[in-house]
Design a protein around this motif. Structure first.
Motif, PDB file in Angstrom:
ATOM      1  N   ASP A 604      33.057  -1.349 -26.612  1.00 38.25           N
ATOM      2  CA  ASP A 604      34.440  -1.223 -27.164  1.00 38.25           C
ATOM      3  C   ASP A 604      34.594  -0.047 -28.479  1.00 38.25           C
ATOM      4  N   GLY A 605      33.997   1.074 -27.957  1.00 37.93           N
ATOM      5  CA  GLY A 605      34.058   2.264 -28.877  1.00 37.93           C
ATOM      6  C   GLY A 605      35.528   2.773 -29.120  1.00 37.93           C
ATOM      7  N   HIS A 606      36.213   2.644 -27.981  1.00 35.13           N
ATOM      8  CA  HIS A 606      37.648   3.128 -28.088  1.00 35.13           C
ATOM      9  C   HIS A 606      38.689   2.186 -28.652  1.00 35.13           C
ATOM     10  N   ARG A 607      38.421   0.827 -28.720  1.00 31.28           N
ATOM     11  CA  ARG A 607      39.068  -0.188 -28.936  1.00 31.28           C
ATOM     12  C   ARG A 607      40.358  -0.362 -28.059  1.00 31.28           C
ATOM     13  N   ASP A 608      40.318   0.156 -26.827  1.00 29.22           N
ATOM     14  CA  ASP A 608      41.404   0.019 -25.968  1.00 29.22           C
ATOM     15  C   ASP A 608      40.875  -0.312 -24.363  1.00 29.22           C
ATOM     16  N   GLY A 609      39.558  -0.576 -24.757  1.00 26.86           N
ATOM     17  CA  GLY A 609      38.613  -0.968 -23.229  1.00 26.86           C
ATOM     18  C   GLY A 609      38.992  -2.191 -22.542  1.00 26.86           C
ATOM     19  N   PRO A 610      38.849  -2.631 -21.489  1.00 26.10           N
ATOM     20  CA  PRO A 610      39.108  -3.777 -20.670  1.00 26.10           C
ATOM     21  C   PRO A 610      38.163  -4.697 -21.109  1.00 26.10           C
ATOM     22  N   ILE A 611      36.871  -4.536 -21.857  1.00 29.08           N
ATOM     23  CA  ILE A 611      35.968  -5.712 -21.944  1.00 29.08           C
ATOM     24  C   ILE A 611      36.065  -6.007 -23.455  1.00 29.08           C
ATOM     25  N   LYS A 612      36.589  -7.099 -24.011  1.00 29.47           N
ATOM     26  CA  LYS A 612      36.727  -7.365 -25.355  1.00 29.47           C
ATOM     27  C   LYS A 612      35.945  -8.444 -25.869  1.00 29.47           C
ATOM     28  N   ASP A 613      34.966  -8.873 -25.240  1.00 26.43           N
ATOM     29  CA  ASP A 613      34.286 -10.159 -25.732  1.00 26.43           C
ATOM     30  C   ASP A 613      32.882  -9.764 -26.119  1.00 26.43           C
ATOM     31  N   GLY A 614      32.418  -8.363 -26.224  1.00 24.55           N
ATOM     32  CA  GLY A 614      31.354  -8.192 -26.347  1.00 24.55           C
ATOM     33  C   GLY A 614      30.172  -9.003 -25.598  1.00 24.55           C
ATOM     34  N   TRP A 615      28.987  -9.414 -26.607  1.00 25.40           N
ATOM     35  CA  TRP A 615      28.023  -9.903 -25.809  1.00 25.40           C
ATOM     36  C   TRP A 615      28.186 -11.008 -24.992  1.00 25.40           C
ATOM     37  N   ARG A 616      29.375 -11.876 -25.302  1.00 23.56           N
ATOM     38  CA  ARG A 616      29.999 -12.967 -24.399  1.00 23.56           C
ATOM     39  C   ARG A 616      30.505 -12.603 -23.330  1.00 23.56           C
ATOM     40  N   SER A 617      30.631 -11.268 -22.829  1.00 23.87           N
ATOM     41  CA  SER A 617      31.294 -10.997 -21.732  1.00 23.87           C
ATOM     42  C   SER A 617      31.000 -11.478 -20.336  1.00 23.87           C
ATOM     43  N   GLU A 618      31.957 -12.272 -19.807  1.00 25.47           N
ATOM     44  CA  GLU A 618      31.398 -12.763 -18.421  1.00 25.47           C
ATOM     45  C   GLU A 618      31.429 -11.591 -17.519  1.00 25.47           C
ATOM     46  N   GLU A 619      32.182 -10.595 -17.632  1.00 23.53           N
ATOM     47  CA  GLU A 619      32.246  -9.443 -16.589  1.00 23.53           C
ATOM     48  C   GLU A 619      30.981  -8.761 -16.628  1.00 23.53           C
ATOM     49  N   VAL A 620      30.364  -8.645 -17.958  1.00 29.52           N
ATOM     50  CA  VAL A 620      29.177  -7.689 -17.784  1.00 29.52           C
ATOM     51  C   VAL A 620      27.913  -9.022 -17.322  1.00 29.52           C
ATOM     52  N   LYS A 621      27.997 -10.041 -17.607  1.00 32.89           N
ATOM     53  CA  LYS A 621      26.969 -11.072 -17.219  1.00 32.89           C
ATOM     54  C   LYS A 621      27.279 -11.015 -15.610  1.00 32.89           C
ATOM     55  N   ASP A 622      28.202 -11.117 -15.110  1.00 33.82           N
ATOM     56  CA  ASP A 622      28.357 -10.943 -13.442  1.00 33.82           C
ATOM     57  C   ASP A 622      27.908  -9.824 -12.871  1.00 33.82           C
ATOM     58  N   ALA A 623      28.212  -8.691 -13.572  1.00 38.45           N
ATOM     59  CA  ALA A 623      27.574  -7.322 -13.045  1.00 38.45           C
ATOM     60  C   ALA A 623      26.195  -7.217 -12.870  1.00 38.45           C
ATOM     61  N   LEU A 624      25.496  -7.806 -14.123  1.00 36.01           N
ATOM     62  CA  LEU A 624      24.077  -7.980 -14.155  1.00 36.01           C
ATOM     63  C   LEU A 624      23.296  -9.059 -13.405  1.00 36.01           C
ATOM     64  N   ASP A 625      24.044  -9.991 -12.785  1.00 32.30           N
ATOM     65  CA  ASP A 625      23.637 -11.122 -12.159  1.00 32.30           C
ATOM     66  C   ASP A 625      22.995 -10.626 -10.798  1.00 32.30           C
ATOM     67  N   LEU A 626      23.313  -9.465 -10.228  1.00 35.03           N
ATOM     68  CA  LEU A 626      22.524  -8.954  -9.205  1.00 35.03           C
ATOM     69  C   LEU A 626      21.686  -7.946  -9.365  1.00 35.03           C
ATOM     70  N   CYS A 627      21.638  -7.673 -10.684  1.00 36.69           N
ATOM     71  CA  CYS A 627      20.289  -6.743 -11.035  1.00 36.69           C
ATOM     72  C   CYS A 627      19.081  -7.302 -10.971  1.00 36.69           C
ATOM     73  N   LEU A 628      18.144  -7.036 -10.163  1.00 36.97           N
ATOM     74  CA  LEU A 628      16.841  -7.535  -9.739  1.00 36.97           C
ATOM     75  C   LEU A 628      15.952  -7.572 -10.912  1.00 36.97           C
ATOM     76  N   ALA A 629      16.258  -6.865 -11.978  1.00 38.50           N
ATOM     77  CA  ALA A 629      15.231  -6.237 -12.867  1.00 38.50           C
ATOM     78  C   ALA A 629      14.130  -5.866 -12.404  1.00 38.50           C
ATOM     79  N   CYS A 630      14.098  -4.920 -11.256  1.00 36.91           N
ATOM     80  CA  CYS A 630      13.127  -4.459 -10.524  1.00 36.91           C
ATOM     81  C   CYS A 630      12.331  -3.310 -11.212  1.00 36.91           C
ATOM     82  N   LYS A 631      13.069  -2.676 -12.240  1.00 40.26           N
ATOM     83  CA  LYS A 631      12.782  -1.529 -13.190  1.00 40.26           C
ATOM     84  C   LYS A 631      12.684  -0.195 -12.486  1.00 40.26           C
ATOM     85  N   GLY A 632      13.355  -0.457 -11.196  1.00 40.46           N
ATOM     86  CA  GLY A 632      13.511   0.938 -10.440  1.00 40.46           C
ATOM     87  C   GLY A 632      13.937   2.066 -11.159  1.00 40.46           C
ATOM     88  N   CYS A 633      15.115   1.728 -11.806  1.00 40.04           N
ATOM     89  CA  CYS A 633      15.567   2.851 -12.465  1.00 40.04           C
ATOM     90  C   CYS A 633      14.898   3.272 -13.356  1.00 40.04           C
TER      91      CYS A 633
END
Length: 981
Positions: A604-633
């Motif tokens: 939230d570096g611009h204070r106008d972003g869509p994600i407001k709840d930081g580490w507790r963000s469900e949106e971020v958790k959902d996006a990371l849910d299908l990350c396989l942690a394969c380390k390919g990147c």
């Protein structure tokens, strides 16, 4: 009214569109920027199922008065791919090759088709689409049309505008047209009507006729002019070509629904010549003489790019093959035969007074070697971003172009301009690009964090624009204007030509609803910055990982992605792994880039972003849910994003002082669970119970896991077998610790026993810890980092005496071995023994090649098969030593370009991941195994890979660890030696 301000608007959109209409915070965050300096959060994102659905979507947006941006692969470098609008993403569903006319060298495509995918489908015809940007594995044809893309191959084939026959386009008002060159008779027929189409043609013809001289004289006469609308395509000599006009219009006039493309014959044979020069400007001076010999590509690379790649550890083989010099030209020649291509290359060298034997010349007609060198050039954008020990660099002046004969002088003046602004030093910035057509790429260390730095950024771009105009050049030679250069167009073309652009905009989009603020009536080049003087990310809690490559900052780590989009490639190439979940879902938020955007917005570096709840963000958790942690990147991402680490850090904070999903306890605490089963003597009972279907289903459901086969507990374990072993021969080479990881020890001890046999045959004294120890992998992958660090400290204490004495630790499970080599250092950076363990941990292949070079492996001449390389081995450990060892043993084992097997530790076992897990296995691995003979060797060092193969492969193949393959060879050799004569 915004989609987000009126709940009825979203419902109305969804009711009218066949496709996903998404306005959630996570999706909007994932699309908040492209590969540019700019950030604009979209109102919503639509992924239409068909192009007809896209028509419905845009008509619905018109009725609601919502601005629209149609986007391709999202790799635009000038900000044209980001806007506060409804974003239409064609890449997920609209990617068909509709028809091919090989005889006339034509094809028809939908806008979301990826260039490499198109060219793969065209292979049987011997044809391909000519222009090929460096982002060819992930850029879409719609995006290429929008930006008038080029790439190195444009030296032979021209820009996209030169390769389009016609376009199927949609205007914001719902008018749908098929446009292309228009004869006078066709024009008369069209304007005889009274509809919108007739008005457009009539207005454009009038505009052209009234300003013929202006259009003919103001555009630079150079190969690479990709700035401004292509009004010159309307000239009589170009056939009043409306498709040509609309190519490069960056979604500001129309939406492309389909395209008929010209195709070119594939070059059958190639020869690459790399020429070294004292500096890059001298290399540029030689360009005109080389161009006379008609290379199919002519690229320039300077010493600063080489240095950046060396610091990043990229393309080591290719860099070693460069000739003497500090500035290089890479000239590629083609022909129907290798002799023909070689002759053209030799003719060029003769004209320069050189030969292929000169130290300043490298001459290759071996495709594999050519590709190694070509990667040095294609890696430019990613290689020059986030270089260790250097200031961060940004786009802004990354693709200016001049006439090739003026390139050397232009580069000299451009370097002086860098010096004037304090951007140049002994390390750069790098200059590289498509020198055969006078196009220069660069990334510059702008200070985009302070008001003074942003002001200097503006002044530099203004001065640079004046400089390139003084050379008769173009602001853009490839990437377009967007927001970066839209404001500067009057400096290049004059206010009167820009007024014509405004008239064209009025003809097609009078209400300015198509990608507003780009090219025409552009937003200021220093507005909407992704960073900027007011960017101030919220302070995060104390971190678990050290993030040493980002100054210990999670914010800098989240900002590491530069939008290249390599994570969006649909097919693994050259052993690459990332991004498995995107390959299955084609969803932006399930790409490494999309997740990086969400993490950036989370701060939230611009204070106008869509994600407001930081580490507790469900949106971020959902996006990371299908990350396989394969380390390919970690290895494949040009910018060095390590999403597996980011995911673990996020989960640690997200669940701090909260209950976790059941699967995190079941899989995260697997080492302790397995130890309990062993200690209680329950291995046999558990194995028997989990073979009963209803018991397995109930147990997995209770644990939050997928209903899939449960791995069998071993009895005895590897450590139990070792403790009971009477004969432990002393070797002559010294002592090594064989690490009894949880998976080898408690599930596949046969791998460990095979490794002991091989190590002792190679002359090593093998030792093994007898106490229960763990590297902490399962706790790391589930984000239980406090526990992971506790386990790691205990393990390191046990190994410390051995590694302090210089002893080696041999890891058999790639994921656990990579913890010692990578994760442990970042979790416990102050512990010197952690670093010693990392430095002294080796794979079995590394031990047998690098530390036992004189050992002769058993001959495996009759062995052929395939290798499924574990993702962590690919990303952290490497497979070169394995390949060398197999070659020395005479085994013909092909490494599959299969990417991740799909199981990826706990990922494939966790409830809700089964479909993705199986889909990934079906990408390459399982189809290939179905084609392999029953006796083929399937090499798979990873426990996950072997488990996935054993469960899902229906042809009866079983994965073997390298240790087992070598041990089998030793056994055959011993039996042969002991056989009677």
């Amino acid at each position: 009214m915004s989609v987000l301000e009126d709940p009825d608007v979203l419902a109305r959109l969804r009711a009218r569109v066949d496709g996903e209409v998404l306005a959630d915070a996570g999706t909007r965050a994932a699309y908040s920027t492209d590969a540019s300096n700019f950030r604009q959060v979209p109102l919503a994102v639509i992924t239409p199922h068909t192009t007809d659905a896209a028509v419905d979507a845009i008509r619905a947006c018109r009725d609601l008065g919502l601005p629209v941006l149609s986007r391709g692969g999202g790799t635009s470098l000038a900000g044209q791919g980001t806007n506060e609008a409804v974003l239409i993403d064609f890449s997920q569903h609209c990617h068909r090759l509709l028809s091919v006319d090989a005889e006339n060298r034509r094809c028809v495509v939908e806008p979301g088709i990826v260039l490499d995918d198109l060219n793969r489908r065209l292979e049987p015809t011997g044809l391909r689409f000519g222009p090929e940007p460096a982002t060819h594995p992930n850029c879409t044809l719609g995006g290429m049309i929008g930006n008038n893309s080029c790439g190195a191959t444009a030296q032979r084939t021209g820009k996209v505008v030169d390769n389009v026959v016609s376009l199927d386009v949609l205007l914001y008002d719902g008018t749908r047209l098929t446009v292309g060159p228009t004869s006078d008779d066709e024009y008369d027929e069209i304007v005889a009507g009274a509809d919108r189409r007739a008005g457009i043609y009539r207005d454009l013809r009038r505009l052209r006729d009234e300003h013929l001289a202006l259009i003919r004289t103001r555009y630079p006469k150079i190969p690479r002019r990709v700035s401004g609308y292509n009004l010159d395509s309307l000239l009589p000599e170009h056939g009043f070509d409306l498709a040509g006009l609309l190519v490069g219009s960056e979604s500001t006039l129309i939406t492309v629904l389909g395209a008929e493309l010209k195709l070119v014959p594939r070059v059958k044979e190639r020869t690459l010549v790399v020429l070294g020069f004292p500096d890059i400007t001298r290399a540029a001076d030689a360009v005109p003489q080389i161009v006379d010999h008609e290379p199919i590509a002519l690229e320039g690379v300077d010493r600063f790019l080489i240095h950046d790649e060396q610091l990043r550890g990229m393309n080591k083989q290719g860099l070693e093959e460069l000739p003497e010099g500090t500035g290089f030209l890479m000239a590629q020649f083609g022909g129907d035969t290798q002799e023909e291509a070689d002759d053209r290359a030799h003719a060029m060298l003769d004209a320069l007074g050189k030969s292929e034997h000169d130290p300043q010349v490298v001459f290759y007609d071996d495709p594999a070697r050519e590709d190694e060198l070509w990667q040095v050039r294609e890696a430019g954008l990613g290689a020059t971003a986030h270089v260790p020990h250097k200031r961060d660099t940004f786009e802004g002046w990354e693709d200016s172009a001049v006439a090739p004969e003026r390139l050397g002088d232009y580069l000299r003046d451009l370097r002086r301009l860098y010096e004037d602004f304090g951007y140049a030093d002994e390390t750069g910035p790098a200059l590289y690009g498509h020198f055969g057509q006078g196009c220069v790429h660069t990334r510059i260390p702008f200070d985009l964090y302070s008001s003074e730095g942003v002001a200097a950024y503006r002044r530099f771009l203004e001065r640079a624009a004046d400089l390139v105009v003084s050379y008769g050049g173009s602001l853009s030679g490839e990437h377009g204007d967007g927001q970066t250069r839209g404001e500067l167009l009057p400096r290049m073309l004059g206010e009167d030509v820009v007024a014509l652009f405004e008239e064209v905009k009025r003809i097609f989009d009078p209400d300015d609803r198509m990608n507003p603020g780009k090219v025409v009536h552009p937003a200021p080049l220093d507005s909407h910055l992704r960073l900027g003087a007011d960017w101030a990310p919220r302070q995060t809690e104390a971190l678990h990982f050290a993030f040493p490559h980002d100054g210990g900052s999670f914010g800098e780590a989240a900002n590491r992605c530069v939008g290249v989009g390599k994570c969006r490639q649909l097919k693994n190439q050259d052993g690459s792994v990332m991004c498995p979940s995107y390959q299955v879902t084609r969803e932006e938020r399930h790409s490494t880039r999309g997740r990086s955007r969400l993490l950036f917005e989370m701060l939230d570096g611009h204070r106008d972003g869509p994600i407001k709840d930081g580490w507790r963000s469900e949106e971020v958790k959902d996006a990371l849910d299908l990350c396989l942690a394969c380390k390919g990147c970690k290895s494949d991402c040009p910018a060095g994003v390590d999403m597996a680490t980011y995911k673990a850090e996020f989960l640690a904070h997200h669940y701090r002082h909260r209950l976790r999903p059941r699967a995190d306890y079941a899989m995260g605490w697997l080492p302790d669970l397995a130890r309990f089963v062993e200690g209680a003597g329950l291995a046999g009972a558990v194995n028997a119970a989990t073979r009963i279907r209803w018991v397995r289903r109930a147990a997995t459901r209770a644990a939050g896991l997928e209903d899939r086969r449960v791995p069998r507990f071993a009895s005895p374990t590897l450590q139990q077998w070792w403790a009971a072993r009477d004969h432990r021969p002393a070797g002559t080479r010294g002592s090594v610790v064989l690490w009894p990881d949880t998976f080898t020890n408690r599930f596949h001890p046969e791998v460990g026993r095979a490794a002991v046999a091989v190590l002792e045959d190679a002359g090593w004294t093998v030792t093994m810890p007898t106490e229960p120890l763990c590297c902490g992998l399962t706790w790391i992958s589930t984000g239980q980092l406090t526990t992971a660090k506790r386990r790691l400290r205990r393990t390191v204490e046990a190994l410390a005496p051995h590694v302090r004495a210089g002893g080696l630790v041999v890891g058999l499970e790639p994921s656990c071995t990579s913890v010692f080599r990578s994760d442990a250092r970042e979790l416990l950076p102050e512990n010197q023994d952690v670093h010693r363990v990392g430095d002294h941990t080796v794979t079995l292949a590394e031990l047998l090649t690098e530390h036992t070079p004189e050992w002769e492996p058993p001959r495996l001449d009759t062995t052929s098969g395939v290798a499924q390389v574990h993702c962590h081995q690919h990303a952290v450990l490497g497979w070169d030593a394995d390949a060398e060892l197999l070659h020395r043993a005479g085994a013909e084992v092909e490494r599959l370009d299969s990417g991740c097997c799909g199981l990826a530790g706990n990922f494939g076992f966790t409830a809700g991941h089964g479909e993705v897990s199986r889909a990934l296995a079906e990408q390459v691995l399982l189809p290939r195994l179905r084609d392999e003979p029953a006796d083929a060797v399937v090499l798979a060092d990873g426990f996950s890979c072997r488990t996935q193969i054993d469960e899902l492969d229906t042809t009866g193949h079983h994965g073997l660890h390298l240790a087992q393959l070598l041990a089998q060879g030793l056994e055959k050799h011993d039996n042969h030696e002991g056989a009677p004569e």
